[in-house]
Design a protein around this motif. Structure first.
Motif, mmCIF file in Angstrom:
data_model
loop_
_atom_site.group_PDB
_atom_site.id
_atom_site.type_symbol
_atom_site.label_atom_id
_atom_site.label_comp_id
_atom_site.label_asym_id
_atom_site.label_seq_id
_atom_site.Cartn_x
_atom_site.Cartn_y
_atom_site.Cartn_z
ATOM 1 N N LEU A 182 1.269 -1.105 -0.136
ATOM 2 C CA LEU A 182 -0.200 -0.042 0.161
ATOM 3 C C LEU A 182 0.474 0.675 -0.007
ATOM 4 N N LYS A 183 1.637 0.903 -0.126
ATOM 5 C CA LYS A 183 2.805 1.960 0.262
ATOM 6 C C LYS A 183 2.736 3.158 1.364
ATOM 7 N N LEU A 184 2.604 2.399 2.046
ATOM 8 C CA LEU A 184 2.345 3.141 3.979
ATOM 9 C C LEU A 184 3.870 3.149 4.308
ATOM 10 N N LYS A 185 3.932 4.801 4.313
ATOM 11 C CA LYS A 185 5.290 5.197 5.200
ATOM 12 C C LYS A 185 5.105 6.224 6.577
ATOM 13 N N PRO A 186 6.020 5.926 7.266
ATOM 14 C CA PRO A 186 5.766 6.316 8.658
ATOM 15 C C PRO A 186 5.279 7.576 8.848
ATOM 16 N N GLY A 187 4.324 8.230 9.177
ATOM 17 C CA GLY A 187 3.591 9.913 10.282
ATOM 18 C C GLY A 187 2.126 9.293 8.803
ATOM 19 N N ASP A 188 2.168 8.360 7.974
ATOM 20 C CA ASP A 188 0.519 8.439 7.283
ATOM 21 C C ASP A 188 -0.513 8.681 8.068
ATOM 22 N N ARG A 189 -1.395 9.489 7.676
ATOM 23 C CA ARG A 189 -2.575 9.382 8.744
ATOM 24 C C ARG A 189 -3.655 8.656 7.561
ATOM 25 N N LEU A 190 -3.727 8.199 8.120
ATOM 26 C CA LEU A 190 -5.335 6.726 7.828
ATOM 27 C C LEU A 190 -6.763 7.315 8.612
ATOM 28 N N VAL A 191 -7.680 7.198 7.757
ATOM 29 C CA VAL A 191 -9.242 7.422 8.540
ATOM 30 C C VAL A 191 -9.602 6.262 9.069
ATOM 31 N N LEU B 219 -9.886 0.678 6.739
ATOM 32 C CA LEU B 219 -8.772 2.039 7.222
ATOM 33 C C LEU B 219 -8.221 2.690 5.917
ATOM 34 N N GLU B 220 -8.337 3.707 5.634
ATOM 35 C CA GLU B 220 -7.785 4.412 4.228
ATOM 36 C C GLU B 220 -7.599 5.898 4.411
ATOM 37 N N ARG B 221 -6.158 6.124 3.399
ATOM 38 C CA ARG B 221 -5.993 7.482 2.778
ATOM 39 C C ARG B 221 -6.864 8.876 3.439
ATOM 40 N N ARG B 222 -6.325 9.826 3.697
ATOM 41 C CA ARG B 222 -7.489 10.295 3.911
ATOM 42 C C ARG B 222 -7.648 11.082 2.531
#
Length: 89
Positions: free
Chosen positions: A28-37, A47-50
């Motif tokens: 999902l190319k998630l990195k530290p600090g990414d925020r999810l809803v 869980l989804e990207r904003r």
């Protein structure tokens, strides 16, 4: 478009924390600090990207002209309802 399904078991920690497995973070190319809803769908946690949520909402309300202010319309409706209730008493 077919999306691959990845299933991983995660454990809820004492403070309600979960760790997203490395394979899923990478896919999902998630990195530290990414925020999810976080939201629920039935008994599932999603869980989804904003940005994904914002795009879905923009698409959902795309048919509404830009000069329409839904919040103002809702407030006006509520005030009219309150006025009717006062008159009926």
């Amino acid at each position: 478009m077919h999306m691959a399904v990845a299933e991983n078991e995660v454990q809820v920690g004492a403070q309600g924390r979960i760790v997203i497995p490395a394979g899923l973070r990478k896919a999902l190319k998630l990195k530290p600090g990414d925020r999810l809803v976080a939201r629920t769908v039935g008994e599932s946690l999603v869980l989804e990207r904003r940005e994904t949520v914002e795009k879905r909402l923009r698409d959902r309300f795309r048919h509404i002209p830009g000069d329409v202010r839904l919040a103002e319309e809702l407030i006006a409706e509520r005030r009219a309802e309150a006025a009717r209730e006062v008159r009926e008493q």
